[in-house]
Write an enzyme that holds these catalytic residues in place. Sequence first.
Site, mmCIF file in Angstrom:
data_model
loop_
_atom_site.group_PDB
_atom_site.id
_atom_site.type_symbol
_atom_site.label_atom_id
_atom_site.label_comp_id
_atom_site.label_asym_id
_atom_site.label_seq_id
_atom_site.Cartn_x
_atom_site.Cartn_y
_atom_site.Cartn_z
ATOM 1 N N GLU A 50 0.818 -1.213 0.000
ATOM 2 C CA GLU A 50 0.000 0.000 0.000
ATOM 3 C C GLU A 50 0.852 1.262 0.000
ATOM 4 O OE1 GLU A 50 -3.493 -0.374 2.361
ATOM 5 O OE2 GLU A 50 -3.496 1.729 2.967
ATOM 6 N N ASP A 103 -2.411 -3.050 3.439
ATOM 7 C CA ASP A 103 -2.796 -3.206 4.845
ATOM 8 C C ASP A 103 -4.041 -4.097 4.940
ATOM 9 O OD1 ASP A 103 -0.815 -1.379 5.180
ATOM 10 O OD2 ASP A 103 -2.128 0.297 5.727
ATOM 11 N N ASP A 121 -7.038 -4.191 6.112
ATOM 12 C CA ASP A 121 -8.315 -3.645 6.560
ATOM 13 C C ASP A 121 -9.188 -3.462 5.320
ATOM 14 O OD1 ASP A 121 -7.185 -1.411 5.337
ATOM 15 O OD2 ASP A 121 -6.579 -0.525 7.235
ATOM 16 N N TYR A 171 0.834 -2.347 13.869
ATOM 17 C CA TYR A 171 0.053 -1.437 13.027
ATOM 18 C C TYR A 171 -0.791 -0.497 13.896
ATOM 19 C CZ TYR A 171 -2.859 0.095 9.129
ATOM 20 O OH TYR A 171 -3.503 0.842 8.184
#
Length: 627
Positions: free
Chosen positions: A8, A117, A119, A338
């Site tokens: 990312e 990431d 999410d 994180y």
Amino acid sequence: MKILCVAEKPSIAKSVAGILGGGRFSVRSSCVKYIKNYDFSFNFGGSLGQCEVTMTSVLGNFRNNIFPDEYNWGRCEPMQLFTAPLKKGYENKTSQSVAKNIATESQDADRLMIWTDCDREGESIGHQIFEVASESNRRITLENTLRAQFSHLERSHVIHAAKTPRHLDMKQVYAVQTRGELDIRSGFAFTRLLTDLLKSEIPGGLEDKTIVSYGSCQFPTLGFVVDRYIRVRRFISEPFWYLSVTTIKNRIHTLFTWTKPSMFDRMTATVLYANCMSQPRNDFGKIIAKQENPTSNYKPLPLTTVELQKIAARTYRMTAKDTLKAAEDLYTKGIISYPRTETDKFPAKMDLKSFIQRQTGHREWGQYAQSLIDGKFSPPRSGRHNDEAHPPIHPVSCHDGGGLLVKEKKIYELVVRHFLACCSDDAKGSLSKVTLQWGDEIFTTSALEVKEENYLEIYKQYRTWKSSAKKIPPFEVGEEVKLQKAELKEGKTSPPNYMTETELIALMDANGIGTDATIAEHIDKIQQREYVTSLREGSKSVLVPSELGMGIVQGFDNIEFNENISLTKPFLRKDMENELSMICSGNKTKPQVIEKLVNMYQEAYVLTKRNQQTLVREYRNVIRENG
DNA sequence: GCAAGGTC
């Protein structure tokens, strides 16, 4: 076999390349200043085996929704934006170059592995990468695209992630696309309506460059500030009355507090006071009870982003933005986990002691960490939030602070101390309480004695729980004590304070307005739009609405929407979040949610337009009231 | 000119 890995952000690409390449990789620059392409080989095991790898990255989102030119401002009725086609595009040159690098690098790849990431947003960015790669290389399909799962950059964790990938979760991708589509349609439509309306109806009132924007996060954020402002302004201080007695024994003065709530009626309080005074021996009180109970002060919950921001604001006076930046930098250096997480519960299988063990060599808290290992360890409390992507923020490696910025050092220390506190026992104390009767009225006094500090030993900077300074003399039950004072006192209710940034962050978080990464930006945005200004009040700064901000909220709150929908309250946004969760869990589809919410926004738009004079009138009212 | 979400 050749694999293209895409992260990312550049820092993750660099770290992961360093770990997978075992330090042996070559670097090529790309057409984007910040992005580097790393070449190395790695054995993924399984059916992939030894592979030639290129690791690169994007810069967050790089593909977004764009309306075709015929829907530009002024060229269509804003209402059309709810149903106008949307195309995928690039907002600027940089994102175009990001896509170009992916297209070029994927050309000779057999497989694509996504390292964004873990999410919801990361899943969507992963899908953008997939779209660009598969357009450039037909051998790359959704079925053979791999997705690495990782939550921090510790070596063995990253290697494990490389060897056990899954597929892209399209449900999460659709959820993010749904939000994106609803926000651009409602945002553009209402922004054009409001800007054009207020500029034409209030000539000379707004500057040419002013934009009166609507956003699903901006409006509720503004609403919180206005609500508080109104409560402060409408507050009328009221007097109240209460009884208070002070005893004297062994030369110690002890203040006892009335157990009845304060009275807003002076007569009642006066009568009660007179009753007590009319008793014989009215200068004595009787001790009727004495208790000593064990009490605890709970250790903190595992650390989330927002909690980190709140503690740092309180303790270090750091802004939410600075805190996140420092934490992000610590994460990319592999020092902490994180830092964007909503989870306040450690996973059951996580080996917490190994993370404590790593801190035992630290000169400040190493000894404390060792004492936890040696037997004082206590399992952390579990909160009720879980984003299913990241564990609570915790230290990954031990760092002496050398080479870190001052803000990073502070945040690192906070993360470590908070983590160690989570793994310690609650603080223990005892609370003594003495009850006294004077006439027919009951009073109490209490004192705390801290017996075991436990977690507080490592967490003093952030929380205080201290033994009371006052000592209660050795009263006996049944004893009659001389009163030094017995009074009827008058107090005044005090107004609430204007909104502070810390309070606003907490409110936005609790109501699901924005994400940990954007909350600070929305607060910034409503100031740029001049809906809100920041005032210094003593040592802290507070947020108050401008005339424009007040006018907008009053205006919208005076329009009756269907089903009591309110654009300035947080419920609509929370509803949307629920719908997105249902897409993620497979209980609804993207088209279903879009249809439902577009209809709702359209109705709200029609009603706003029909009642546009209400908006104008309320704004004028605010201006007039302010003179 | 306009949103919110990433990141630099």
